[in-house]
Write a protein that holds these residues in place. Structure first.
Motif, PDB file in Angstrom:
ATOM      1  N   GLY A 223       1.084  -1.079  -0.020  1.00 56.81           N
ATOM      2  CA  GLY A 223       0.024  -0.025   0.118  1.00 56.81           C
ATOM      3  C   GLY A 223       0.817   1.191  -0.011  1.00 56.81           C
ATOM      4  N   ARG A 224       1.788   1.339   0.820  1.00 56.68           N
ATOM      5  CA  ARG A 224       2.628   2.609   0.899  1.00 56.68           C
ATOM      6  C   ARG A 224       3.553   2.519  -0.310  1.00 56.68           C
ATOM      7  NH1 ARG A 224       3.865   3.058   7.354  1.00 56.68           N
ATOM      8  NH2 ARG A 224       1.591   3.509   7.928  1.00 56.68           N
ATOM      9  N   ASN A 225       3.984   1.468  -0.714  1.00 55.25           N
ATOM     10  CA  ASN A 225       4.883   1.505  -1.844  1.00 55.25           C
ATOM     11  C   ASN A 225       3.963   1.870  -3.119  1.00 55.25           C
ATOM     12  OD1 ASN A 225       7.155   0.892  -3.344  1.00 55.25           O
ATOM     13  ND2 ASN A 225       6.915  -1.236  -3.484  1.00 55.25           N
ATOM     14  N   GLU A 226       2.608   1.517  -3.126  1.00 56.49           N
ATOM     15  CA  GLU A 226       1.884   2.064  -4.184  1.00 56.49           C
ATOM     16  C   GLU A 226       1.821   3.610  -4.151  1.00 56.49           C
ATOM     17  OE1 GLU A 226      -1.110  -0.948  -5.239  1.00 56.49           O
ATOM     18  OE2 GLU A 226      -2.529   0.743  -5.745  1.00 56.49           O
ATOM     19  N   GLN A 227       1.322   4.190  -2.921  1.00 54.94           N
ATOM     20  CA  GLN A 227       1.302   5.646  -2.644  1.00 54.94           C
ATOM     21  C   GLN A 227       2.613   6.288  -3.345  1.00 54.94           C
ATOM     22  OE1 GLN A 227       0.790   6.198   1.489  1.00 54.94           O
ATOM     23  NE2 GLN A 227      -1.197   5.811   1.349  1.00 54.94           N
ATOM     24  N   ASN A 228       3.788   5.751  -2.940  1.00 53.43           N
ATOM     25  CA  ASN A 228       4.825   6.513  -3.528  1.00 53.43           C
ATOM     26  C   ASN A 228       4.869   6.384  -4.748  1.00 53.43           C
ATOM     27  OD1 ASN A 228       8.260   6.203  -3.673  1.00 53.43           O
ATOM     28  ND2 ASN A 228       7.452   7.781  -2.155  1.00 53.43           N
ATOM     29  N   PHE A 229       4.533   5.199  -5.622  1.00 55.99           N
ATOM     30  CA  PHE A 229       4.478   5.166  -6.870  1.00 55.99           C
ATOM     31  C   PHE A 229       3.761   6.252  -7.546  1.00 55.99           C
ATOM     32  CE2 PHE A 229       2.529   3.082 -10.574  1.00 55.99           C
ATOM     33  CZ  PHE A 229       3.763   2.911 -11.230  1.00 55.99           C
ATOM     34  N   GLU A 230       2.548   6.368  -6.989  1.00 57.18           N
ATOM     35  CA  GLU A 230       1.479   7.112  -7.464  1.00 57.18           C
ATOM     36  C   GLU A 230       1.832   8.575  -7.667  1.00 57.18           C
ATOM     37  OE1 GLU A 230      -2.165   5.954  -5.921  1.00 57.18           O
ATOM     38  OE2 GLU A 230      -2.198   4.088  -7.236  1.00 57.18           O
ATOM     39  N   THR A 231       2.577   8.827  -6.283  1.00 58.12           N
ATOM     40  CA  THR A 231       3.001  10.440  -6.176  1.00 58.12           C
ATOM     41  C   THR A 231       4.080  10.596  -7.402  1.00 58.12           C
ATOM     42  OG1 THR A 231       2.547  10.174  -3.953  1.00 58.12           O
ATOM     43  CG2 THR A 231       3.374  12.271  -4.617  1.00 58.12           C
ATOM     44  N   ASN A 232       4.953   9.581  -7.215  1.00 59.30           N
ATOM     45  CA  ASN A 232       5.993   9.736  -8.142  1.00 59.30           C
ATOM     46  C   ASN A 232       5.536   9.925  -9.729  1.00 59.30           C
ATOM     47  OD1 ASN A 232       8.963   9.990  -7.556  1.00 59.30           O
ATOM     48  ND2 ASN A 232       8.372   8.275  -6.179  1.00 59.30           N
ATOM     49  N   MET A 233       4.492   8.882 -10.023  1.00 54.60           N
ATOM     50  CA  MET A 233       3.829   8.932 -11.162  1.00 54.60           C
ATOM     51  C   MET A 233       3.329  10.374 -11.671  1.00 54.60           C
ATOM     52  SD  MET A 233       5.228   6.609 -12.792  1.00 54.60           S
ATOM     53  CE  MET A 233       4.815   7.236 -14.555  1.00 54.60           C
ATOM     54  N   HIS A 234       2.832  10.882 -10.658  1.00 59.88           N
ATOM     55  CA  HIS A 234       1.899  12.259 -10.608  1.00 59.88           C
ATOM     56  C   HIS A 234       3.062  13.421 -10.855  1.00 59.88           C
ATOM     57  CE1 HIS A 234      -0.091  15.921  -9.884  1.00 59.88           C
ATOM     58  NE2 HIS A 234       0.707  16.069  -8.678  1.00 59.88           N
ATOM     59  N   ARG A 235       4.357  13.376 -10.293  1.00 53.50           N
ATOM     60  CA  ARG A 235       5.474  14.033 -10.585  1.00 53.50           C
ATOM     61  C   ARG A 235       5.829  14.065 -11.925  1.00 53.50           C
ATOM     62  NH1 ARG A 235      10.237  12.851 -11.213  1.00 53.50           N
ATOM     63  NH2 ARG A 235       9.958  10.912 -10.136  1.00 53.50           N
ATOM     64  N   ALA A 236       5.883  12.770 -12.349  1.00 51.87           N
ATOM     65  CA  ALA A 236       6.578  12.368 -13.766  1.00 51.87           C
ATOM     66  C   ALA A 236       5.709  13.158 -14.894  1.00 51.87           C
ATOM     67  CB  ALA A 236       6.737  10.981 -14.021  1.00 51.87           C
ATOM     68  N   LYS A 237       4.359  13.035 -14.334  1.00 47.06           N
ATOM     69  CA  LYS A 237       3.384  13.535 -15.424  1.00 47.06           C
ATOM     70  C   LYS A 237       3.521  14.996 -15.467  1.00 47.06           C
ATOM     71  CE  LYS A 237      -1.606  13.227 -15.979  1.00 47.06           C
ATOM     72  NZ  LYS A 237      -2.697  13.131 -15.168  1.00 47.06           N
ATOM     73  N   LEU A 238       3.573  15.566 -14.436  1.00 47.05           N
ATOM     74  CA  LEU A 238       4.094  17.167 -14.290  1.00 47.05           C
ATOM     75  C   LEU A 238       5.013  17.483 -15.321  1.00 47.05           C
ATOM     76  CD1 LEU A 238       3.372  18.090 -10.448  1.00 47.05           C
ATOM     77  CD2 LEU A 238       1.900  18.455 -12.254  1.00 47.05           C
ATOM     78  N   GLU A 239       6.036  16.647 -15.047  1.00 45.07           N
ATOM     79  CA  GLU A 239       7.391  16.825 -15.545  1.00 45.07           C
ATOM     80  C   GLU A 239       7.249  16.464 -17.262  1.00 45.07           C
ATOM     81  OE1 GLU A 239      10.332  14.226 -13.996  1.00 45.07           O
ATOM     82  OE2 GLU A 239      10.565  15.389 -12.296  1.00 45.07           O
TER      83      GLU A 239
END
Ligand code: ATP
Length: 606
Positions: A223-239
């Motif tokens: 669960g926590r790994n997935e949260q971190n994955f999602e936030t990173n993907m959100h950041r990657a999307k912004l980039e």
């Protein structure tokens, strides 16, 4: 801004290195600016006049410039990293030293994983900005401004027209920066939580396995790994949204430059050499702007990571030696007095309580807090006078406050009210390290380091001789076991003493305390996890160890306190009985009930 200024303080000691790096960077920028200018001359003074000698000379000049830049880059890469590593080194050192000074109260609440991630990932993020991002920002700005100056001096109209997409590009950048900042904040926080989950699982793997809870823990981690994955993907999307847009707008600069430049060349308002030089210079505009996207990223990440590190550094150390260094504890003999001692774990400091309050409100708040504290107290108004060399047994039901009372001696916590005196001096007036070295503790839960058994015993006295270590081990009834181990005293034991039984670990801890030769000894259920035969052997050894030392034995088993001069019985943080074994046996109370229960238990087991 405050974070940035504070970070700059860490860079200040590397001031000379910063000057050297910036000088090298500015020189490299100057070379970058001169090269297109030379190219312009190749066209305008060489090719157009068919002067091949001039072309060759200018080509050699270009080569010389690039060679100089390459040599400069080599040194610059090194100094840049050195600045960053200096900051990492200082921050880690400060954080580690501060963590060592922070009181138990802090660790009661702190999460190890969060601290680990601050010490590693967050400090690394700060380094990326200080060592790389910040410097590149300066280089980028110098390149941008320098390029504009060179271009304007050659042909200002074309320059200004080519710059027309820049305001749009700055808007994109500003929006990106605003969105990516919070994302980085979340990522750093999530990394802390992820590390905590991992650390707790590794430390508690025996409990996880014993309760067959692997799948539950696995899904918690997932669960926590997935949260971190999602936030990173959100950041990657912004980039992914911002960077190509920035690239596109940069490309537009090129398009305008070529088109307008060509028109100006066709109208004889611009030489071909200047046109060619402008192609090169355009990179001097696009490159810093594109780099700015990455720098914003690095900057925002550092801006979110640094406060996490500073938060630890700013945690107040409220248990320390007195400001003047304190009284030397080397002469402590060992009489102990608890004078009206009351203690609550969640005591707030006076400053915390009265912050932002008027004098009257502060007085009322302080009285209210005193009453609340009294309610929350785990130790209530205790009076005890213990002579030097006395052996005191502290008895009481679980949670009655035995360990808390003893923790006040070494100042693991400070009293809320009253005072603890050793040899008539308040423990708060002693030099803290010396005070703690005067009190040898064998705790309930022993922590052993992954080192040799010798080093574990000599933990508090690394300079001890082999003979002294062996003597301590003999008194703790562990010597015979150690010499039978594959490498004797050199045998390495795993983390937290893996490879030793509970009783063996406890005996190593006992040897560790004995080796310190302290005037005060605390045995907290010290013989709880050994068998009865070993226990009585240890007690024989302890008789000699306890001679001349004030000793506190915290125990629930009556067998382990038989030799105490005085027994103190605690109930809900209050002393309810005290006296010798015989005296207490004659009274109706907790002691006799405990004695009867244990005698019954012993009889039924026969
Ligand atoms: N770090 C802590 N923070 C807050 N409360 C605590 C803390 N440690 C202990 N307590 C509480 O303080 C009370 C006394 O605890 P303490 O450990 O001193 O009891 P004890 O008599 O030594 O118990 P035991 O025999 O089980 O070790 C208990 O109610 C416990 O819940």
């Amino acid at each position: 801004m405050a974070t940035l200024l504070r970070l700059l303080k860490y860079v200040r000691p590397s001031g000379m290195l910063v000057v050297a790096t910036l000088t090298l960077m500015l020189l490299a920028t100057l070379i970058d600016l001169l090269a297109p200018w030379v190219l312009r001359k190749v066209f305008d003074d060489g090719i157009s006049k068919s002067d091949m000698g001039m072309v060759l000379m200018l080509a050699l000049a270009l080569f010389g410039l690039q060679l100089g830049k390459s040599l400069g880059s080599f040194a610059q890469g090194y100094t840049q990293e050195l600045i960053g590593q200096n900051v990492v080194f200082t921050l880690r050192k400060q954080m580690y030293e501060h963590l060592q000074r922070l009181p138990f109260k802090y660790y009661d609440k702190a999460q190890t994983g969060q601290l680990m991630s601050r010490m590693t990932g967050d400090i690394e993020a700060v380094k990326n900005f200080v060592g790389f991002g910040g410097m590149m920002l300066v280089a980028g700005m110098a390149t941008f401004v320098g390029t504009l100056i060179f271009m304007c001096s050659m042909q200002w109209q074309v320059t200004l027209l080519a710059l027309s997409p820049i305001p749009l590009l700055l808007i994109v950048m500003w929006m990106f920066s605003r969105k990516v900042g919070p994302a980085w904040g979340k990522i750093r926080e999530q990394m802390g939580r992820l590390t905590t989950t991992l650390q707790e699982n590794i430390s508690g793997i025996r409990v996880v396995k014993a309760f067959a809870s692997e799948s539950k823990e696995k899904s918690k981690f997932a669960g926590r790994n997935e949260q971190n994955f999602e936030t990173n993907m959100h950041r990657a999307k912004l980039e992914a949204n911002a960077f190509p847009l920035m690239g596109f707008l940069g490309g537009l600069t090129f398009l305008i430059m070529i088109w307008v430049g060509a028109v100006y060349v066709a109208n004889d308002k611009m030489s071909l050499g200047t046109f060619m030089a402008f192609q090169w210079y355009t990179w001097g505009i696009i490159w810093p702007l594109n780099m700015l996207g990455w720098q914003i990223n690095i900057f925002q990440q550092a801006l979110k990571a640094a406060p996490r590190v500073f938060e630890v550094l700013d945690t107040k150390v409220d248990i320390e030696s007195p400001a003047d260094g304190g009284i030397d504890a080397a002469t402590i003999r060992g009489s102990v007095k608890f004078q009206n001692v009351t203690f609550a774990f969640d005591k707030k400091s006076n400053e915390e309580q009265t912050k932002d309050l008027s004098k009257k409100e502060a007085a009322a708040a302080s009285e209210q807090d005193r009453m609340e504290q009294e309610n929350r107290a785990v130790i209530h108004d205790i009076q005890l006078d213990i002579k030097q060399g006395e052996v005191i047994a502290v008895l009481g039901a679980t949670g009655s406050g035995k360990s808390s009372l003893i923790a006040l001696l070494s100042r693991f916590y400070d009293v809320s009210e009253g005072s603890v005196l050793i040899d008539g001096i308040d423990v708060r007036d002693y030099e803290l390290d010396g005070l703690r070295r005067s009190i040898g503790i064998v705790p309930q839960e022993t922590f052993l380091f992954s080192a040799s058994i010798r080093d574990n015993i000599a933990f508090g006295r690394p300079e001890a001789t082999q003979e002294q270590i062996e003597n301590a081990a003999k008194k703790a009834q562990i010597h015979a076991f150690i010499v039978n181990m594959p490498y004797g005293y050199d045998t390495l034991i795993g983390e937290r003493g893996v490879g030793l039984s509970g009783g063996q670990r406890q005996r190593v801890a006992l040897a560790r305390a004995i080796l310190m030769d302290p005037p005060i000894l605390v045995l907290d259920e010290a013989t709880a996890s050994v068998d009865t035969a070993t226990e009585s052997a240890i007690h024989e050894g302890l008789l000699e160890v306890m001679k001349g030392r004030t000793t506190f034995i915290i125990a629930q088993r009556l067998s382990s306190i038989r030799r105490a001069d005085r027994i103190i019985v605690l109930d809900s943080g209050k002393v309810v009985q005290q006296g010798t074994h015989r005296e207490l046996n004659e009274q109706d109370g907790f002691f006799r009930r405990l004695l009867e229960r244990q005698e019954m238990a012993a009889a039924s087991s026969h």
